[in-house]
Design a protein around this motif. Structure first.
Motif, PDB file in Angstrom:
ATOM      1  N   ARG A 142       5.253  78.204 137.238  1.00 50.35           N
ATOM      2  CA  ARG A 142       5.349  76.805 137.654  1.00 50.35           C
ATOM      3  C   ARG A 142       5.937  76.692 139.066  1.00 50.35           C
ATOM      4  NH1 ARG A 142       8.912  78.615 134.386  1.00 50.35           N
ATOM      5  NH2 ARG A 142       7.378  78.371 132.713  1.00 50.35           N
ATOM      6  N   ARG A 158      -1.433  65.402 135.779  1.00 53.56           N
ATOM      7  CA  ARG A 158      -1.884  66.690 135.263  1.00 53.56           C
ATOM      8  C   ARG A 158      -3.353  66.931 135.573  1.00 53.56           C
ATOM      9  NH1 ARG A 158      -1.701  68.651 128.894  1.00 53.56           N
ATOM     10  NH2 ARG A 158      -3.098  70.452 129.151  1.00 53.56           N
ATOM     11  N   GLY A 161      -3.647  67.778 139.139  1.00 54.51           N
ATOM     12  CA  GLY A 161      -2.757  68.849 139.585  1.00 54.51           C
ATOM     13  C   GLY A 161      -1.933  68.451 140.782  1.00 54.51           C
ATOM     14  N   ILE A 190      -3.719  72.888 135.794  1.00 55.18           N
ATOM     15  CA  ILE A 190      -2.365  72.605 135.333  1.00 55.18           C
ATOM     16  C   ILE A 190      -2.364  72.520 133.810  1.00 55.18           C
ATOM     17  CG2 ILE A 190      -0.445  70.972 135.471  1.00 55.18           C
ATOM     18  CD1 ILE A 190      -1.107  72.395 138.088  1.00 55.18           C
ATOM     19  N   SER A 191      -1.408  73.221 133.204  1.00 57.71           N
ATOM     20  CA  SER A 191      -1.294  73.186 131.742  1.00 57.71           C
ATOM     21  C   SER A 191      -0.234  72.204 131.270  1.00 57.71           C
ATOM     22  CB  SER A 191      -0.970  74.586 131.206  1.00 57.71           C
ATOM     23  OG  SER A 191       0.231  75.073 131.790  1.00 57.71           O
ATOM     24  N   VAL A 192       0.861  72.090 132.008  1.00 59.77           N
ATOM     25  CA  VAL A 192       1.966  71.208 131.629  1.00 59.77           C
ATOM     26  C   VAL A 192       2.537  70.598 132.899  1.00 59.77           C
ATOM     27  CG1 VAL A 192       4.183  70.996 130.437  1.00 59.77           C
ATOM     28  CG2 VAL A 192       2.537  72.730 129.694  1.00 59.77           C
ATOM     29  N   VAL A 193       2.872  69.323 132.840  1.00 61.21           N
ATOM     30  CA  VAL A 193       3.592  68.674 133.928  1.00 61.21           C
ATOM     31  C   VAL A 193       4.796  67.960 133.326  1.00 61.21           C
ATOM     32  CG1 VAL A 193       1.536  68.346 135.343  1.00 61.21           C
ATOM     33  CG2 VAL A 193       2.261  66.539 133.776  1.00 61.21           C
ATOM     34  N   THR A 205       5.879  60.515 132.926  1.00 58.66           N
ATOM     35  CA  THR A 205       5.315  61.222 134.073  1.00 58.66           C
ATOM     36  C   THR A 205       5.425  60.407 135.357  1.00 58.66           C
ATOM     37  OG1 THR A 205       3.122  60.374 133.526  1.00 58.66           O
ATOM     38  CG2 THR A 205       3.705  62.564 132.685  1.00 58.66           C
ATOM     39  N   LEU A 216       5.127  71.519 137.950  1.00 57.17           N
ATOM     40  CA  LEU A 216       3.700  71.658 137.728  1.00 57.17           C
ATOM     41  C   LEU A 216       3.485  73.086 137.228  1.00 57.17           C
ATOM     42  CD1 LEU A 216       2.404  70.073 141.070  1.00 57.17           C
ATOM     43  CD2 LEU A 216       2.578  68.947 138.854  1.00 57.17           C
TER      44      LEU A 216
END
Length: 730
Positions: A142, A158, A161, A190-193, A205, A216
């Motif tokens: 990240r 997300r 990105g 992007i997998s997780v924000v 968010t 990110l």
């Protein structure tokens, strides 16, 4: 012009090994384009001195706008790459790094964050930067963006990105609506924000808060590039900056452009016959001289410059600059720009004129708006020096109005602008010591500022104003006490301060005692020499200054400030090169007909007090670095506001200055060495040059200035026709 790769010689870490009580530069390791709007650098610890070369832990890469640790940062935030377990708390994230894994250059930073098995690289543009992160494969990784204390807004997307938002973090000098806007995009899925505060993930968010952070995250590591843009106008403007300065180009393409930009600057001066240490010191100083002031403007959709104003909080067309302490920089930085880059100088001065339009006064210290720091109004000297050196592609008439205001109207009591004590100065001929602090130094500075005003009045054909301010330029004499031989605090009734102690700092002086501050008459060396009893007595006093022990009394400072410590740490007597008031003093020997002493002592300072790693005190926005550049070339702008350079002792066998007009100025000293600091003879373009100075216009024509060096002092008192410029013999 031959282009050499000189980047290996420029060291951003020069001067960074400093602490509050002892400065070896008080600099930051700035990775940036010349005069860039945003700088970037590795952060190894919190606070304003956020980097130590001896550190072995890194916290991340900081976006910074700090011109000095004494002023503080604004619009700053931290970028931290991380792999593996998600750790969001500031105290949890540090990673080991090693010097042998690290590259720190003006255009490029690279290191291995060994805790995360991650290599991170950074290269800048004027308002943006690219981060390339090589994470371990098949491991969550990240980019953490952590904001400093201050109201802020963050929004993560997300799907795209991206991260965007603003921070109002600052140390003063801004209106209430100030913000630094930023936009960050990654080139990986992007997998997780998320957002966080105090190390804890927040549920939204999009959020407003104070000192928030965001991350990110990508699921599988690998190589990820982040494109980061900044703006003082809006997130949309940050995106425009990114499109304009980076576009779709790769990290390597931008890196190559950054390298070429800096090599273009460094190649303006080629030196030959330098040692490796001298090469590293010279080009490190030349890099440092091209960081400030900061371009504080951006480009709209049509490509026209405009900016947010830290003076009135509004948007305005045109250019603006920020982050400068004119009490320091007027001495060497601006004369160096007049020689090397007059087009940039014209734009910068127009930026300062714009500051006057928006704020109503010329700033004395700006970061990014008005800051209360130091005395005098030395932006007057910047304007005058540009004008007399032929750099007039700015609104000289409006600049002159700002200078007149400085000379006649009372500014604010806090010292953000104007001259405290100006009415008494105009009435009495001095600033009274019993009414205003630093009164002797203010009197000298105000007299010099009025000299500068007179030069611009002359250029504009204001004959009456010229006579008025030329006369006021002599007021420095009213603070000289013949009984003590020093400039001294004088009371409103005309009596002198008592008791007097020549070693006492503060009081009537600024950051020094009578020994450091008496000489502050750059515009009238002949008049000062007369006050001191003539040339022979002046030389004796200068000799005594350098022979005395570095003793001091703390005086009104009530403690040992770092400038005192730095003077006492070296063997130059009362000559405190660690601070600006004496930076012209060694060249006064040349005015007094003892140029060989100038040559000896300047060479001593160059050899003993500068290295590729340190300065001998606060570097101050390029001023101390520019002193080295000039003095190593054998030239010095003794009086900014007059277009001449006093000759000294060149450090190298030859130097070639590639002038902006296409001509070349060669400075030759073919028999130069560490054992030959003295000048036996000087020629300019094949003709004997016996004068102590040389005109700026003559140098701009190009040609060869040739010094014949020797190991023995050559005593050659100046003939009257050869004496340098001085107000008293104008």
């Amino acid at each position: 012009m031959e282009q050499r790769d000189l980047l290996e010689y420029a060291h951003p870490a020069q001067g960074t090994e400093s602490v509050h009580a002892f400065s070896q530069g008080n600099t930051l390791p700035l990775v940036a384009r010349p005069f860039a709007m945003t700088h970037w650098g590795p952060q190894t610890e919190e606070g304003n001195r956020f980097y130590k070369p001896s550190a072995r832990q890194i916290q991340g890469i900081r976006a910074t706008h700090q011109p000095s640790p004494w002023i503080g940062d604004y619009g700053h935030f931290l970028l931290c790459p991380q792999s593996g377990r998600r750790l969001l708390g500031a105290g949890q994230r540090n990673s080991t790094f090693r010097p042998d894994d690290t590259t720190l250059s003006p255009h490029y930073f690279k290191t291995v964050m060994r805790r995360y098995r991650t290599t991170v690289e950074c290269t800048p543009t004027e308002r943006c930067a690219l981060l390339r992160m090589h994470f371990p494969n098949e491991e969550p990784a990240r980019l953490i963006v952590d904001l400093f204390d201050g109201a802020c807004h963050l929004e993560v997307d997300r799907a795209r990105g991206t991260l965007s938002g603003f921070t109002r973090a600052n140390s003063g000098g801004v209106p209430d609506n100030f913000a630094l806007y930023f936009y960050v995009e990654l080139d990986a899925a992007i997998s997780v924000v998320g957002l966080f505060a105090d190390g804890q993930v927040r549920p939204h968010t999009t959020e407003d808060g104070d000192g928030l952070g965001a991350f990110l995250e990508v699921a599988a590591g690998g190589t990820v590039t982040a494109r980061i843009a900044t703006s003082f106008i809006s997130v949309e403007q940050a995106q425009r900056n990114l499109s304009r300065e980076v576009g779709e180009r790769s990290f390597d393409d931008v890196l190559a452009e950054s390298a070429a930009t800096w090599n273009g600057v460094l190649n303006r001066i080629h030196i030959d016959g330098a040692t490796e240490t001298q090469m590293h010191t010279f080009y490190s100083c030349l890099y440092r001289a091209h960081l400030f002031p900061r371009a504080f403007y951006e480009y709209d959709e049509s490509g026209s410059p405009y900016h947010y104003s830290p003076y009135d909080g509004q948007l305005h067309p045109g250019v603006l600059y920020a982050d400068n302490g004119f009490w320091d920089t007027h001495r060497t930085v601006y004369p160096l720009l007049a020689l090397l880059d007059p087009a940039r100088l014209a734009e910068i001065v127009e930026g300062w004129v714009q500051a006057y339009r928006e704020g109503g006064w010329f700033p004395k210290w700006t970061s990014p708006g008005y800051r209360a720091c130091m005395i005098g109004t030395h932006l007057d000297a910047v304007v005058a020096d540009a004008v007399v050196r032929g750099v007039t592609d700015f609104d000289v008439e409006t600049a002159y109005k700002a200078m007149l205001k400085n000379a006649n109207e009372v500014g604010d009591e806090a010292g953000n602008y104007g001259r405290r004590g100006i009415r008494a100065f105009a009435e009495l001929g001095w600033v009274p010591h019993d009414e205003v602090d630093h009164a002797a130094s203010r009197t000298q500075d105000f007299a010099y500022n009025d000299f500068c005003l007179a030069q611009v009045a002359h250029y504009l054909g204001r004959a009456e104003d010229y006579q008025t301010y030329r006369e006021r330029a002599f007021y420095y004499k009213n603070t000289f006490n013949d009984a003590t031989g020093f400039m001294q605090g004088r009371l409103r009734d005309g009596s002198w301060e008592t008791p007097f102690d020549e070693f006492r700092w503060g009081g009537a002086y600024i950051e020094g005692s009578a020994w450091q501050c008496t000489w502050a008459v750059p515009h009238d060396a002949a008049g000062l020499i007369d006050l001191l009893g003539g040339a022979e007595k002046t030389v004796e006093k200068l000799d005594h200054m350098l022979a005395l022990p570095p003793h001091f009394e703390v005086g009104s400072y009530n403690c040992e400030i770092h400038e005192m410590t730095e003077m006492a740490a070296v063997d130059f007597g009362q000559y405190a090169h660690s601070n600006q008031p004496v930076h012209h003093v060694l060249y006064l020997y040349a005015y007094a007909g003892s140029a060989h002493r100038t040559q000896y002592w300047v060479r001593r300072v160059l050899d003993d007090l500068y290295t590729p790693h340190m300065f001998c005190g606060d570097e101050d926005n390029g001023e101390m670095a520019s002193w080295y550049i000039f003095s190593a070339l054998g030239l010095f702008p003794f009086c900014p506001g007059h277009p001449s350079y006093v000759l000294g002792s060149p450090l190298f066998r030859s130097a070639t200055i590639h002038l902006q007009n296409g001509r070349e100025l060669r400075i030759e000293a073919p028999n130069n060495s560490s054992n030959t600091p003295y000048v036996q003879w000087t020629e300019f373009n094949g003709q004997a040059h016996s004068a102590a100075d040389v005109a700026h216009d003559a140098l701009l024509e190009g040609g060869t200035l040739r010094f014949t060096m020797t190991d023995q002092p050559v005593e050659r008192p100046l003939a009257e026709k050869d004496r340098p410029f001085s107000l008293s013999n104008e």
